[in-house]
Design a protein around this motif. Structure first.
Motif, PDB file in Angstrom:
ATOM      1  N   LEU A  58       0.809  -1.113  -0.080  1.00 25.73           N
ATOM      2  CA  LEU A  58      -0.093  -0.010  -0.173  1.00 25.73           C
ATOM      3  C   LEU A  58       0.978   1.192   0.162  1.00 25.73           C
ATOM      4  N   ASP A  59       0.391   2.300  -0.824  1.00 31.06           N
ATOM      5  CA  ASP A  59       1.117   3.484  -0.902  1.00 31.06           C
ATOM      6  C   ASP A  59       0.822   4.407   0.123  1.00 31.06           C
ATOM      7  N   VAL A  60       1.608   5.058   0.912  1.00 30.24           N
ATOM      8  CA  VAL A  60       1.050   5.785   1.926  1.00 30.24           C
ATOM      9  C   VAL A  60       0.045   6.867   1.470  1.00 30.24           C
ATOM     10  N   ALA A  61       0.464   7.743   0.808  1.00 32.28           N
ATOM     11  CA  ALA A  61      -0.691   8.819  -0.142  1.00 32.28           C
ATOM     12  C   ALA A  61      -1.193   8.289  -1.291  1.00 32.28           C
ATOM     13  N   MET A  62      -2.480   8.123  -0.638  1.00 31.77           N
ATOM     14  CA  MET A  62      -3.472   7.743  -2.059  1.00 31.77           C
ATOM     15  C   MET A  62      -4.867   8.562  -1.953  1.00 31.77           C
ATOM     16  N   PRO A  63      -5.512   8.583  -2.960  1.00 30.20           N
ATOM     17  CA  PRO A  63      -6.783   9.329  -2.826  1.00 30.20           C
ATOM     18  C   PRO A  63      -7.857   8.456  -2.042  1.00 30.20           C
ATOM     19  N   LEU A  86       4.453   1.236   1.308  1.00 32.88           N
ATOM     20  CA  LEU A  86       5.357   1.919   0.466  1.00 32.88           C
ATOM     21  C   LEU A  86       5.182   3.599   0.404  1.00 32.88           C
ATOM     22  N   SER A  87       6.237   4.110   0.473  1.00 26.09           N
ATOM     23  CA  SER A  87       6.291   5.532   0.965  1.00 26.09           C
ATOM     24  C   SER A  87       7.477   6.506   0.157  1.00 26.09           C
ATOM     25  N   MET A  88       7.151   7.602  -0.119  1.00 28.13           N
ATOM     26  CA  MET A  88       8.100   8.555  -0.654  1.00 28.13           C
ATOM     27  C   MET A  88       8.860   9.236   0.606  1.00 28.13           C
ATOM     28  N   LEU A 108      10.930   2.620   1.498  1.00 27.77           N
ATOM     29  CA  LEU A 108      10.855   3.822   0.834  1.00 27.77           C
ATOM     30  C   LEU A 108      10.818   3.749  -0.822  1.00 27.77           C
ATOM     31  N   LYS A 109      10.107   4.388  -1.354  1.00 27.91           N
ATOM     32  CA  LYS A 109       9.942   4.147  -2.981  1.00 27.91           C
ATOM     33  C   LYS A 109      11.389   4.461  -3.501  1.00 27.91           C
ATOM     34  N   ASP A 113      13.503  -0.922  -5.268  1.00 28.77           N
ATOM     35  CA  ASP A 113      14.142  -1.376  -6.356  1.00 28.77           C
ATOM     36  C   ASP A 113      14.119  -2.787  -6.255  1.00 28.77           C
ATOM     37  N   ARG A 114      14.738  -3.495  -7.324  1.00 29.05           N
ATOM     38  CA  ARG A 114      14.727  -5.029  -7.336  1.00 29.05           C
ATOM     39  C   ARG A 114      15.322  -5.743  -6.209  1.00 29.05           C
ATOM     40  N   THR A 115      16.388  -4.910  -5.660  1.00 26.77           N
ATOM     41  CA  THR A 115      17.199  -5.588  -4.413  1.00 26.77           C
ATOM     42  C   THR A 115      16.346  -5.363  -3.068  1.00 26.77           C
ATOM     43  N   SER A 116      15.221  -4.469  -2.839  1.00 23.69           N
ATOM     44  CA  SER A 116      14.640  -4.352  -1.411  1.00 23.69           C
ATOM     45  C   SER A 116      13.328  -4.551  -1.733  1.00 23.69           C
ATOM     46  N   SER A 117      12.576  -4.515  -2.809  1.00 22.23           N
ATOM     47  CA  SER A 117      11.057  -4.944  -2.728  1.00 22.23           C
ATOM     48  C   SER A 117      10.731  -6.444  -2.728  1.00 22.23           C
ATOM     49  N   ARG A 118      11.764  -7.238  -2.966  1.00 15.42           N
ATOM     50  CA  ARG A 118      11.431  -8.510  -2.896  1.00 15.42           C
ATOM     51  C   ARG A 118      11.720  -9.135  -1.727  1.00 15.42           C
ATOM     52  N   PRO A 119      12.733  -8.939  -1.008  1.00 12.58           N
ATOM     53  CA  PRO A 119      13.095  -9.394   0.392  1.00 12.58           C
ATOM     54  C   PRO A 119      12.028  -8.853   1.397  1.00 12.58           C
ATOM     55  N   ALA A 120      11.660  -7.581   1.051  1.00 18.96           N
ATOM     56  CA  ALA A 120      10.696  -7.306   2.083  1.00 18.96           C
ATOM     57  C   ALA A 120       9.422  -7.690   1.905  1.00 18.96           C
TER      58      ALA A 120
END
Length: 134
Positions: A58-63, A86-88, A108-109, A113-120
């Motif tokens: 989930l993005d932190v800031a959405m409508p 997931l956040s900026m 953090l967005k 990337d490929r190295t952090s989103s998969r393990p998380a």
């Protein structure tokens, strides 16, 4: 010995480019598959209530509902669902709010990337903490 089924993921972000990029990375992993997408927090709640979703990113800031509001609602309605924020925003207040709302972690967005989103994603799906260190 049989291979465990892939983690079924919902991606919720109001930016199509972010959703497509995450889908490309995650769908290329043999143990992960994106089964749904949402463009706002309300649609994220609706989609993540489906029992075919194991992990909601989930993005932190959405409508309509923020990701934190969506996480709070999902934690109440489907407590077994794993959630990764997931956040900026590199901000401890957002991190702690997300964790209090029921998220298992915060990435953090800029680092998703490929190295952090998969393990998380794997750590969240396995019910372990999945916050991304700085």
């Amino acid at each position: 010995m049989s291979t465990p089924p892939p983690v079924r993921i919902l991606i919720a972000d109001d930016h199509a480019l972010v959703r497509r990029g995450l889908r490309l990375v995650l769908d290329n992993e043999p143990d992960m598959t994106v089964v749904a997408e949402a463009t706002d927090g309300a649609k994220a709640v609706e989609g993540a209530l489906d029992p075919d979703v194991d992990l909601a990113i989930l993005d932190v800031a959405m409508p309509r509902l923020t990701g934190i509001q969506a996480a709070r609602e999902l934690a109440r309605r489907r407590p077994q669902l794993r959630m990764l924020m997931l956040s900026m925003y590199d901000n401890e207040q957002f991190l702690f709010e997300a964790l209090r709302a029921g998220a298992s972690g915060y990435v953090l967005k800029s680092g998703a990337d490929r190295t952090s989103s998969r393990p998380a994603g794997r750590r969240c799906a396995a019910s372990r903490s999945c916050t991304r260190p700085r």
